[in-house]
Scaffold this motif. Structure first.
Motif, PDB file in Angstrom:
ATOM      1  N   UNK A 211       0.837  -1.211   0.000  1.00 61.38           N
ATOM      2  CA  UNK A 211       0.000   0.000   0.000  1.00 61.38           C
ATOM      3  C   UNK A 211       0.867   1.254   0.000  1.00 61.38           C
ATOM      4  N   UNK A 212       1.934   1.264   0.802  1.00 59.26           N
ATOM      5  CA  UNK A 212       2.835   2.414   0.866  1.00 59.26           C
ATOM      6  C   UNK A 212       3.545   2.626  -0.466  1.00 59.26           C
ATOM      7  N   UNK A 213       3.966   1.544  -1.103  1.00 56.25           N
ATOM      8  CA  UNK A 213       4.650   1.657  -2.394  1.00 56.25           C
ATOM      9  C   UNK A 213       3.716   2.217  -3.465  1.00 56.25           C
ATOM     10  N   UNK A 214       2.469   1.760  -3.473  1.00 57.80           N
ATOM     11  CA  UNK A 214       1.510   2.250  -4.469  1.00 57.80           C
ATOM     12  C   UNK A 214       1.202   3.723  -4.249  1.00 57.80           C
ATOM     13  N   UNK A 215       0.912   4.101  -2.984  1.00 60.95           N
ATOM     14  CA  UNK A 215       0.576   5.498  -2.673  1.00 60.95           C
ATOM     15  C   UNK A 215       1.722   6.437  -3.017  1.00 60.95           C
ATOM     16  N   UNK A 216       2.936   6.058  -2.625  1.00 66.01           N
ATOM     17  CA  UNK A 216       4.089   6.908  -2.905  1.00 66.01           C
ATOM     18  C   UNK A 216       4.453   6.917  -4.382  1.00 66.01           C
ATOM     19  N   UNK A 217       4.185   5.802  -5.069  1.00 63.11           N
ATOM     20  CA  UNK A 217       4.415   5.765  -6.511  1.00 63.11           C
ATOM     21  C   UNK A 217       3.507   6.748  -7.243  1.00 63.11           C
ATOM     22  N   UNK A 218       2.241   6.806  -6.838  1.00 61.45           N
ATOM     23  CA  UNK A 218       1.308   7.773  -7.430  1.00 61.45           C
ATOM     24  C   UNK A 218       1.777   9.196  -7.150  1.00 61.45           C
ATOM     25  N   UNK A 219       2.224   9.448  -5.913  1.00 59.17           N
ATOM     26  CA  UNK A 219       2.698  10.789  -5.535  1.00 59.17           C
ATOM     27  C   UNK A 219       3.910  11.208  -6.366  1.00 59.17           C
ATOM     28  N   UNK A 220       4.781  10.260  -6.681  1.00 63.68           N
ATOM     29  CA  UNK A 220       5.964  10.574  -7.481  1.00 63.68           C
ATOM     30  C   UNK A 220       5.612  10.872  -8.936  1.00 63.68           C
ATOM     31  N   UNK A 221       4.500  10.321  -9.412  1.00 70.73           N
ATOM     32  CA  UNK A 221       4.157  10.454 -10.834  1.00 70.73           C
ATOM     33  C   UNK A 221       3.722  11.864 -11.219  1.00 70.73           C
ATOM     34  N   UNK A 222       3.267  12.664 -10.261  1.00 70.90           N
ATOM     35  CA  UNK A 222       2.867  14.036 -10.581  1.00 70.90           C
ATOM     36  C   UNK A 222       1.897  14.588  -9.558  1.00 70.90           C
ATOM     37  N   UNK A 223       2.102  15.841  -9.171  1.00 69.09           N
ATOM     38  CA  UNK A 223       1.267  16.450  -8.131  1.00 69.09           C
ATOM     39  C   UNK A 223      -0.165  16.641  -8.601  1.00 69.09           C
ATOM     40  N   UNK A 224      -0.336  17.121  -9.815  1.00 66.91           N
ATOM     41  CA  UNK A 224      -1.677  17.394 -10.321  1.00 66.91           C
ATOM     42  C   UNK A 224      -2.504  16.111 -10.409  1.00 66.91           C
ATOM     43  N   UNK A 225      -1.891  15.052 -10.891  1.00 66.01           N
ATOM     44  CA  UNK A 225      -2.587  13.770 -11.020  1.00 66.01           C
ATOM     45  C   UNK A 225      -3.032  13.269  -9.646  1.00 66.01           C
ATOM     46  N   UNK A 226      -2.140  13.382  -8.667  1.00 60.70           N
ATOM     47  CA  UNK A 226      -2.463  12.951  -7.312  1.00 60.70           C
ATOM     48  C   UNK A 226      -3.600  13.780  -6.733  1.00 60.70           C
ATOM     49  N   UNK A 227      -3.576  15.093  -6.980  1.00 55.69           N
ATOM     50  CA  UNK A 227      -4.612  15.983  -6.454  1.00 55.69           C
ATOM     51  C   UNK A 227      -5.986  15.645  -7.022  1.00 55.69           C
ATOM     52  N   UNK A 228      -6.046  15.395  -8.335  1.00 55.78           N
ATOM     53  CA  UNK A 228      -7.329  15.058  -8.973  1.00 55.78           C
ATOM     54  C   UNK A 228      -7.887  13.761  -8.397  1.00 55.78           C
ATOM     55  N   UNK A 229      -7.003  12.764  -8.253  1.00 57.59           N
ATOM     56  CA  UNK A 229      -7.429  11.484  -7.686  1.00 57.59           C
ATOM     57  C   UNK A 229      -7.929  11.673  -6.260  1.00 57.59           C
ATOM     58  N   UNK A 230      -7.253  12.528  -5.500  1.00 55.47           N
ATOM     59  CA  UNK A 230      -7.628  12.772  -4.112  1.00 55.47           C
ATOM     60  C   UNK A 230      -8.986  13.448  -3.997  1.00 55.47           C
ATOM     61  N   UNK A 231      -9.195  14.569  -4.737  1.00 53.36           N
ATOM     62  CA  UNK A 231     -10.471  15.263  -4.526  1.00 53.36           C
ATOM     63  C   UNK A 231     -11.653  14.496  -5.087  1.00 53.36           C
TER      64      UNK A 231
END
Length: 573
Positions: A211-231
């Motif tokens: 779970x930590x590897x997946x979450x941090x992998x998404x975070x590394x891929x791009x801030x905007x992408x992570x933000x959209x997924x989050x909201x």
């Protein structure tokens, strides 16, 4: 040909590089002799760093060059609101609420959340003023470095990194436990037991690591992408919370709210110190200031708006639970799931499970973003190797810093249950928030080469009075003193300290957005954080001191010398 080669533009360096110069470029670490010479000057260098304060321009401009590439400005107030919501509304509200209703607060848990929410909101005000004026990735590290100096900032940095890494590990373990209980009633169902390991470290958790590897992998891929997924996911979670609150009120009974204070006011206050954990995480959002499009508008709307909303949400959720069941019947581990099952809505527990899992997932996502940026700014200052400050040219994210946090949290999550570290987290968080309030007062009332010596002494005296009176109230409360005279005297002394501070001239006024009612609101924040700190068990103080002692060893042998070399580039060559 030689002339042509000289005229060729310099090729950019590869992001993935591993030379000693990339990790320890400072003169003190060039060879053994230079390091011995540096260590021999530890006392004089410590004196220099204790008094050294950074500047706004240094944190904003000079240190940013260490990253070689800029982070992408892609966040708006909408993103910040939901990043804060996703970071804060995690598993805490679903687990801690039941525990504190049963053990300490009863129906007055609502007041516990109001007390903690007010304290958190005051801290948000302080963070917001700094983030608007100094929109840099370092968050509280940079703010404290500017106002309270290099040494205090290091202690804060070490503790908040410890909290962040162990907190991420704990979330990974919680995610694994919650997911296992959906499949099987045993929370350790998916863990591997090793009998030869010590208790507390003998349940290996590969799911938490994944779970930590997946979450941090998404975070590394791009801030905007992570933000959209989050909201997007946070909006779904918000709708589920609305359902929980509405159903709780519809099926709740006002008779379950009596007695309102079954454990007395003391129980309500003690619960407030513990449920404070449900509010932590917004400070990670402040670390996103460097990637915010319009900090002066977006940060106040995002941080203050989200925390106000979260406080209201928590109060309604806790009140709904208190109305659904008598406090003596509330389940400590899965309060909402059990409460819905008791009223005949057994299917609703799956909605609660989905909401809790989603909350933990987004907390990991946002936590990964904030932790990496915090680490980036620390590396920019050379307190840790500057290799971790590099920003990837394609993703525009601090990949190296994210990897550091990921690897450390994954290792801890794989082996440790982290139960013994929970109190350290609360102590570290409350200490950082208290220091932020102090830093805000220093920013307003003390400016180097502008504030007279006389005014400086008066300010320090007033600040000591505020601290002393706040500690006095905390001591009286913890010694079970309930007479009005002692508290009245402490309140009068506190008032006079603030009045004296308010009469002093301010040498810096916020340009865009500032905390209102200074020095009163920051002083209330100091008092509330000290009060909540005093409510923690003595073991929390000892663990905090042990962790800080370990950090000081690193500072005296490495961090002190690297930062000294950066501050004095012409001393050694």
């Amino acid at each position: 040909m030689d002339l042509q080669k000289e005229e060729d533009p310099i090729q950019p360096r590869s992001y993935w590089r591993w030379s000693k110069q990339d990790f320890f470029p400072e003169p003190s670490f060039q060879n053994l002799d230079s390091y011995k010479a540096a260590v021999s000057q530890t006392c004089s260098r410590l004196g220099d760093r204790l008094l050294d304060r950074s500047t706004d321009s240094r944190e904003l401009v000079e240190l940013r060059r260490e990253s070689e590439n800029d982070m992408e400005k892609c966040l708006t107030w909408w993103d910040l609101i939901w990043l804060s919501f996703g970071s804060v509304v995690g598993s805490g509200i679903f687990s801690i609420t039941g525990q504190e209703i049963r053990n300490h607060a009863g129906p007055s848990i609502v007041l516990s959340y109001i007390i903690s929410g007010l304290s958190a909101l005051l801290s948000v005000f302080c963070y917001t003023e700094f983030a608007v004026e100094i929109p840099v990735a370092g968050g509280s590290f940079s703010y404290l470095r500017i106002e309270l100096g290099d040494f205090v900032a290091f202690i804060a940095a070490g503790n908040i990194l410890l909290e962040a890494i162990c907190g991420a590990s704990g979330l990974g373990r919680s995610w694994s436990s919650y997911f296992a209980t959906i499949i099987n009633d045993d929370p350790d169902f998916l863990r591997i037991k090793v009998k030869s390991f010590a208790k507390g470290f003998n349940l290996l958790d590969p799911i938490a690591v994944l779970v930590l590897l997946v979450a941090n992998g998404i975070a590394m891929s791009g801030t905007r992408r992570t933000s959209i997924l989050n909201w997007a996911s946070s909006i779904i979670s918000a709708l589920i919370i609305v359902f929980i609150v509405v159903m709780g009120f519809v099926h709740g009974k006002s008779s379950n709210l009596r007695p309102f204070f079954p454990f007395g006011v003391e129980g309500t206050v003690e619960a407030a110190a513990i449920v404070y954990w449900s509010y932590t995480g917004f400070d990670m959002v402040a670390n996103m200031a460097e990637e915010t499009k319009n900090p002066s508008k977006d940060i106040p709307l995002g941080l203050v708006g989200s925390m106000s909303m979260i406080t209201v949400v928590y109060c309604f959720m806790s009140l709904a639970l208190a109305m659904m069941q008598k406090y003596t019947e509330v389940d400590k581990d899965a309060p909402y799931s059990v409460a819905f099952a008791k009223i005949g809505m057994n299917w609703a527990k799956y909605l609660v499970s989905i909401c809790a899992l989603k909350g933990m997932t987004t907390s990991l996502l946002v936590g990964s973003l904030g932790q990496a940026r915090y680490t980036t700014q620390i590396a920019r200052s050379h307190m840790i190797p500057p290799w971790f400050a590099l920003v990837h040219p394609k993703t525009r994210t601090p990949v190296n810093a994210t990897l550091l946090v990921t690897i450390m949290s994954a290792i801890i999550a794989f082996f440790s249950s982290l139960d013994v570290l929970s109190s350290v987290f609360s102590f570290s968080t409350l200490t950082i928030f208290m220091l932020m309030a102090v830093a805000l007062l220093v920013r307003r009332y003390y400016v180097k080469d502008m504030t007279s010596k006389n005014d400086s002494v008066k300010f320090i005296v007033c600040l000591i009075i505020v601290f002393g009176s706040s500690i006095g109230v905390t001591v009286l409360w913890n010694r079970n003193y309930r007479g009005w005279i002692g508290y009245s005297v402490a309140a009068i002394i506190w008032f006079l300290g603030n009045l004296g501070m308010a009469l002093l001239p301010t040498h810096r006024v916020p340009k865009v957005w500032g905390v209102p009612l200074v020095p009163w609101l920051p002083s209330i924040s100091i008092g509330m954080n000290l009060f909540l700190l005093g409510s923690l068990e003595a073991v929390a103080f000892w663990r905090f001191l042990i962790c800080s002692a370990a950090m000081l060893v690193y500072y005296f042998f490495i961090g002190l010398h690297t930062t000294y070399d950066v501050a004095h580039p012409n001393v050694q060559k």
